[in-house]
Write a protein that holds these residues in place. Structure first.
Motif, PDB file in Angstrom:
ATOM      1  N   VAL A  50       0.873  -1.166   0.000  1.00 27.48           N
ATOM      2  CA  VAL A  50       0.000   0.000   0.000  1.00 27.48           C
ATOM      3  C   VAL A  50       0.911   1.218   0.000  1.00 27.48           C
ATOM      4  O   VAL A  50       1.730   1.383   0.909  1.00 27.48           O
ATOM      5  N   ASN A  51       0.792   2.026  -1.044  1.00 26.40           N
ATOM      6  CA  ASN A  51       1.676   3.186  -1.198  1.00 26.40           C
ATOM      7  C   ASN A  51       3.150   2.783  -1.125  1.00 26.40           C
ATOM      8  O   ASN A  51       3.962   3.407  -0.430  1.00 26.40           O
ATOM      9  N   ASN A  52       3.468   1.714  -1.854  1.00 25.59           N
ATOM     10  CA  ASN A  52       4.833   1.189  -1.934  1.00 25.59           C
ATOM     11  C   ASN A  52       5.387   0.692  -0.595  1.00 25.59           C
ATOM     12  O   ASN A  52       6.606   0.587  -0.414  1.00 25.59           O
ATOM     13  N   THR A  53       4.507   0.377   0.322  1.00 23.69           N
ATOM     14  CA  THR A  53       4.909  -0.165   1.624  1.00 23.69           C
ATOM     15  C   THR A  53       4.364  -1.578   1.757  1.00 23.69           C
ATOM     16  O   THR A  53       3.162  -1.804   1.582  1.00 23.69           O
ATOM     17  N   VAL A  54       5.222  -2.530   2.062  1.00 22.83           N
ATOM     18  CA  VAL A  54       4.816  -3.932   2.175  1.00 22.83           C
ATOM     19  C   VAL A  54       3.922  -4.120   3.395  1.00 22.83           C
ATOM     20  O   VAL A  54       4.316  -3.816   4.528  1.00 22.83           O
ATOM     21  N   VAL A  55       2.718  -4.624   3.171  1.00 20.27           N
ATOM     22  CA  VAL A  55       1.775  -4.869   4.261  1.00 20.27           C
ATOM     23  C   VAL A  55       1.343  -6.333   4.336  1.00 20.27           C
ATOM     24  O   VAL A  55       0.736  -6.751   5.321  1.00 20.27           O
ATOM     25  N   TRP A  56       1.663  -7.112   3.311  1.00 18.37           N
ATOM     26  CA  TRP A  56       1.138  -8.478   3.204  1.00 18.37           C
ATOM     27  C   TRP A  56       2.152  -9.371   2.508  1.00 18.37           C
ATOM     28  O   TRP A  56       2.656  -9.040   1.431  1.00 18.37           O
ATOM     29  N   ILE A  57       2.514 -10.472   3.156  1.00 18.62           N
ATOM     30  CA  ILE A  57       3.341 -11.515   2.548  1.00 18.62           C
ATOM     31  C   ILE A  57       2.529 -12.796   2.567  1.00 18.62           C
ATOM     32  O   ILE A  57       2.164 -13.283   3.644  1.00 18.62           O
ATOM     33  N   GLY A  58       2.230 -13.336   1.390  1.00 18.39           N
ATOM     34  CA  GLY A  58       1.456 -14.565   1.286  1.00 18.39           C
ATOM     35  C   GLY A  58       2.107 -15.522   0.313  1.00 18.39           C
ATOM     36  O   GLY A  58       1.795 -15.505  -0.886  1.00 18.39           O
TER      37      GLY A  58
END
Length: 237
Positions: A50-58
């Motif tokens: 989100v906005n070039n920020t990692v929020v999810w690793i799946g």
């Protein structure tokens, strides 16, 4: 370890450190410094930003296929991913070893999914300090011993799926204090004893499967007060 040229982007450095732990066979071919430059990692399979920020690793069979080999990374590998909310490394039989104790430092995590791997050892009691944790999936591994009593502190927990392991002991009475819990899956373990009599505290519970254990005794009347309960399985005990 990533080279110094990756350190200009702390998120890229973090992802490459994660890769070094879980991908000793270099299965994730696109996970390189070059491909990750200028936030290119946000377009990698299994990564959401989100906005070039990692929020999810799946990282699972649906996103990357099956081919990882290694172990779960230490908490230090995630230190630069300060906005990470969802961490899933699952459906990878080549992921072995134990669940890292120091993941308790990842206080921001809301969902952990490490199911369907080849994990051994016990459930880390230290994870009880993850106050934001809402969903925990560790099913279909080779995890042993009891569910840590310390987990009674996970007051935000909504989903607890520990089925298909080698858990022993009784079903803890403190589960009744997790009043946000809506999904409890403990089937196909080696749990013994009676069901707790205080389950009326699970007001949000919608699904509970305790089948295929070694439970005994009667069904507590307190289950009758769980008005949100839609599915209850107690067979093969």
């Amino acid at each position: 370890m990533p080279s110094s040229s990756a350190t200009s982007d702390p998120q890229l450095e973090a992802l490459l450190r994660i890769k070094s732990a879980i991908d000793t066979a270099d299965y994730l071919k696109e996970w390189t410094i070059e491909a990750g430059a200028k936030s290119g990692y946000c377009h990698w399979d299994g990564i959401r930003c989100v906005n070039n920020t990692v929020v999810w690793i799946g990282l699972h069979s649906g996103s990357i296929g099956v081919g990882l080999q290694g172990s779960l990374p230490p908490a230090s590998a995630f230190a630069r991913l300060t906005k990470l909310k969802v961490l899933g490394i699952r459906q990878q039989p080549g992921i072995t070893g134990t669940s890292p104790l120091d993941w308790s430092q990842l206080k921001q995590l809301e969902i952990i999914g490490v199911s369907n791997n080849s994990l051994t050892g016990t459930m880390p009691a230290a994870w009880a300090g993850m106050s934001s944790l809402k969903e925990l999936y560790i099913w279909n591994n080779k995890v042993t011993r009891q569910i840590p009593d310390a987990y009674k502190a996970l007051s935000a927990l909504e989903v607890l799926e520990l089925q298909h392991n080698r858990l022993t002991g009784t079903i803890p009475a403190w589960l009744a204090g997790l009043n946000r819990l809506r999904d409890l899956q403990l089937y196909r373990n080696s749990l013994v004893g009676r069901l707790p009599n205080n389950l009326q505290g699970l007001k949000s519970l919608q699904e509970m499967d305790l089948s295929y254990n070694q439970l005994s005794g009667t069904i507590p009347a307190s289950l009758g007060s769980l008005y949100n309960l839609q599915s209850l399985r107690l067979g093969y005990n």
